[in-house]
Design an enzyme around this catalytic site. Structure first.
Site, mmCIF file in Angstrom:
data_model
loop_
_atom_site.group_PDB
_atom_site.id
_atom_site.type_symbol
_atom_site.label_atom_id
_atom_site.label_comp_id
_atom_site.label_asym_id
_atom_site.label_seq_id
_atom_site.Cartn_x
_atom_site.Cartn_y
_atom_site.Cartn_z
ATOM 1 N N CYS A 104 -4.645 2.866 -0.357
ATOM 2 C CA CYS A 104 -3.545 2.906 0.020
ATOM 3 C C CYS A 104 -2.351 2.114 -0.398
ATOM 4 O O CYS A 104 -2.453 0.949 -0.172
ATOM 5 C CB CYS A 104 -3.585 2.912 1.108
ATOM 6 S SG CYS A 104 -1.736 2.976 2.375
ATOM 7 N N CYS A 135 -0.309 0.986 2.778
ATOM 8 C CA CYS A 135 -0.715 -0.687 3.041
ATOM 9 C C CYS A 135 -1.287 -1.291 2.450
ATOM 10 O O CYS A 135 -0.858 -1.846 3.734
ATOM 11 C CB CYS A 135 -2.016 -0.037 3.572
ATOM 12 S SG CYS A 135 -2.522 2.085 3.941
ATOM 13 N N ASP A 136 -1.614 -1.243 1.455
ATOM 14 C CA ASP A 136 -1.870 -2.890 0.550
ATOM 15 C C ASP A 136 -0.798 -3.035 -0.333
ATOM 16 O O ASP A 136 -1.094 -4.351 -0.570
ATOM 17 C CB ASP A 136 -3.760 -2.896 0.364
ATOM 18 C CG ASP A 136 -4.168 -2.283 1.472
ATOM 19 O OD1 ASP A 136 -4.080 -3.464 2.461
ATOM 20 O OD2 ASP A 136 -5.598 -1.953 1.114
#
Ligand code: NDP
Length: 356
Positions: free
Chosen positions: A176, A179-180
């Site tokens: 992701c 997300c990261d």
């Protein structure tokens, strides 16, 4: 007596549905999954869902930088459920830009518990949706009946399945980018994105904001992505394509990813790329196996929402929320939104059928 509302799942959709259902005095019961199941461990379908596998969450509104650790110690109660160890002994550092994924989820669950939500740490392995009340069978063989059901079992990101990839999850291997990608370990380093669909193109393009360079590893000589997304990636000067190639091994120094070994599947030539991280964007698999074909799925295999802007499914009284039905947005906040909708839809269904 059958339960009024049973919620299956443990991510933002499930806990938001539980908060709403509990506040509507529907006495919801949540099946959050079996924490001891090895398949759950491998699939990331343990209690608290996919966010429990992430580090900082910076895009869930209401969590700017701040002393979340101090807040957590007052908001989560040590004698409740499985009090998160990282709060007790400060094992995970205070996030600098938001809140840690597992902490966000523990807070959501606590909020649901505060309003009286009951929780069972069991996997639902079978459902009978053919007659009311619905019957659910757990992994230990126990059964329970429900008038309404909210399916919020999420989707799991697909990985390549390499042992070296597993070893470096959360240490440079992610599925992701949104997300990261912003995390310091990926900053100003070359990165690899595996896949050639819209997700891969989107993730590669997004990562060019932070990475020094992005290598896209594509197993065929064409992209599956839509033209516009593919062109955006192909034209980006920071993205280098590696056609007909697969990642054979993730390389690292035990602490973090340091590279990948590629194999060209036309020439069989092997090569190594020095990179600081690998992002898999090879699709998601919704967690629908336990439904055994009793709910209509869309063409991508996700539970089908049968009415626009409602969480209705093909079975009256069964509602779906979050990633199990969302093949498109897949964000924590959008999952929470549909969780709220599902609880309201269930409440109205119970009202229309004279159960509240
Ligand atoms: P897709 O299934 O569309 O693409 C998966 C990609 O991963 C394909 O290129 C596939 O290769 C590759 N792949 C699969 N398995 C492997 C493997 N083991 N090793 C290497 N490569 C592999 O998934 P997406 O998540 O990209 O998209 C899902 C849906 O969501 C699509 O409908 C998409 O349009 C939509 N979406 C839309 C976006 C947007 O419009 N902004 C953004 C993101 C997704 P191959 O082609 O060879 O099978």
């Amino acid at each position: 007596m059958p339960e009024k509302v049973i919620i299956i799942g443990s991510g933002p959709a499930a806990w938001t549905a539980a908060i709403y259902a509990a506040r509507a005095q529907l006495d919801p019961l949540v099946f959050q999954g079996n924490p001891y199941d090895n398949n759950n461990k491998a699939n990331g379908t343990l209690p608290l869902g996919q966010l429990a596998l992430t580090t900082e969450v910076e895009n869930f509104p209401s969590w700017p930088a701040g002393d979340t650790r101090a807040y957590l110690k007052t908001a989560l109660k040590p004698d409740d459920l499985d009090f998160p160890y990282w709060v007790a002994d400060d094992k995970i550092p205070q996030p600098t830009h938001g809140i840690n994924g597992p902490e966000l989820m523990a807070l959501m669950r606590q909020q649901a518990v505060n309003f009286g939500t009951r929780i069972e740490s069991k996997d639902v392995v079978k459902v009978d949706l053919k007659k009311q009340p619905f019957t659910l069978t757990m992994h230990d063989g126990s059964t329970v009946e429900a008038l309404t059901l909210i399916i919020a079992t999420g989707a799991r990101a697909n990985y390549l399945g390499l042992p070296s990839e597993d070893k470096y999850k959360n240490k440079g291997v992610s599925a992701c980018a949104v997300c990261d990608g912003f995390l310091p370990i990926f900053r100003n380093k070359p990165l690899v994105v595996v896949g050639a669909g819209d997700s891969a193109c989107e993730e590669a393009t997004y990562l060019t904001k932070f990475a020094s360079k992005v290598h896209m590893v594509v197993r065929r000589d064409v992209m599956r992505a839509s033209k516009i997304m593919a062109e955006r990636a192909l034209k980006n000067p920071k993205i280098e394509m590696h056609w007909n190639s697969v990642v054979e091994e993730v390389l690292g120094n035990e602490k973090v990813v340091t590279g990948v070994r590629l194999q060209n599947n036309k020439t069989n030539v092997k090569s190594e790329l020095e990179v600081g991280g690998m992002f898999c964007a090879i699709g998601h698999t919704p967690n629908v196996g336990f439904l055994d074909g009793q709910l209509e799925l869309n063409e991508l295999g996700y539970v089908k929402w049968t009415t626009v802007a409602r969480t209705y499914t093909s079975v009256d009284g069964v509602f779906a929320a979050g990633d199990v039905a969302d093949d498109y947005y897949r964000q924590a906040v959008s999952a929470a939104g549909t969780g709220c909708m599902a609880a309201l839809d269930a409440e109205r269904w119970l009202g229309h059928h004279g159960h509240v």
